[in-house]
Enzyme design. Structure first.
Site, PDB file in Angstrom:
ATOM      1  N   GLU A 112      -2.174  -6.770   7.532  1.00 58.65           N
ATOM      2  CA  GLU A 112      -0.837  -6.601   8.080  1.00 58.65           C
ATOM      3  C   GLU A 112      -0.653  -7.478   9.323  1.00 58.65           C
ATOM      4  O   GLU A 112      -1.626  -7.902   9.960  1.00 58.65           O
ATOM      5  CB  GLU A 112      -0.586  -5.128   8.433  1.00 58.65           C
ATOM      6  N   HIS A 146       0.824  -1.211   0.000  1.00 65.13           N
ATOM      7  CA  HIS A 146       0.000   0.000   0.000  1.00 65.13           C
ATOM      8  C   HIS A 146       0.858   1.261   0.000  1.00 65.13           C
ATOM      9  O   HIS A 146       2.052   1.244   0.318  1.00 65.13           O
ATOM     10  CB  HIS A 146      -0.922   0.006   1.223  1.00 65.13           C
TER      11      HIS A 146
END
Length: 265
Positions: free
Chosen positions: A89, A11
């Site tokens: 994550e 990202h």
């Protein structure tokens, strides 16, 4: 057998990234202004690449990045974006979540461990992250065969190209390196710590072949915001389901698209 490409993108930058604060699953922040520009640059870089699938972490920084990439894409703007919590994550920062990265280094030093291997109290271990990635790959392999082959028998048409070892993928520093002749190509947008664990699994457990001249410290180096990795999987299927017979790394942590941002600064 069937070969497909997997392009793995981290990202874009968030304010926590900029401030060097630990950001796992517990802190779900949007992209910063720079992060949006990074995602736009990645989208322009990949704009002529055809994606047949898109899988994205369901944290907003990954969703924003994927939306921007797909919106810029000439061929794949209508591809369904599947949000998958397996791509989130690492929930590995535990009590250190939201604190400066230096605090994690100090905690690791106090425990006489390398920072990259240390799991704070309440955190997700690297082995747990690896297990999540393995589950994602298993699901992806089934989906590739079910969507693009004869689902009933998990057998692929003979016309579908595979990638024999005698014909290695062409790598010329272009956005379509390795995938120009492939019919199936998956976009995955995830996170820095997760990607590092994923690369370890592909190299150490699946014995992924690496580009000539690539040093191991480059292979395992941190992925920058919107850094791009690409792999080619060759799948076969038997009674136990799909399995990779070969994995090839085309490139790791490519950041060519970010050069234009430096030129604008």
């Amino acid at each position: 057998m069937i070969a497909f490409g997997l392009t793995l993108v981290r990202h874009g930058e968030t304010q926590y990234n900029k401030d060097k604060l630990l950001q796992g699953q517990g802190i779900d922040t949007p992209l910063s202004e720079v992060g949006v520009r990074q995602a736009e640059a990645a989208g322009h870089y990949l704009q002529d690449i055809r994606f047949t699938n898109a899988f994205v972490s369901n944290l907003q920084r990954a969703i924003q990045t994927a939306e921007i990439i797909l919106r810029n894409n000439v061929h794949s703007s209508s591809v369904e974006m599947v949000l998958d919590p397996l791509l989130r994550e690492r929930q590995g920062f535990g009590v250190a979540e939201g604190r400066p990265k230096e605090d994690l280094k100090n905690m690791a030093n106090a425990a006489s461990q390398a920072c990259r291997d240390f799991t704070p109290p309440g955190g997700e271990t690297l082995d747990q992250v690896r297990t999540r990635f393995q589950k994602f790959l298993k699901s992806l392999f089934h989906r590739i065969l079910d969507n693009h082959c004869h689902a009933a028998q998990h057998m692929c048409p003979s016309s579908i190209p595979t990638l024999p070892e005698s014909l290695p993928p062409v790598v010329a520093g272009l956005a379509d390196d390795g995938i120009a002749d492939l019919l199936f190509h998956t976009l995955v947008v995830s996170h820095g710590a997760y990607i590092r664990v994923a690369v370890h699994h592909l190299v150490e457990d699946l014995h992924c072949s690496l580009p000539a001249g690539l040093k191991m410290n480059q292979v395992y180096s941190p992925c920058p915001n919107t850094g791009i990795c690409r792999f080619i999987f060759t799948l076969d299927a038997d009674v136990s389901g799909p399995r990779p017979t070969a994995v090839q790394c085309i490139f790791i942590n490519r950041r060519d698209h970010l050069a234009i941002l430096k030129d604008l600064d």
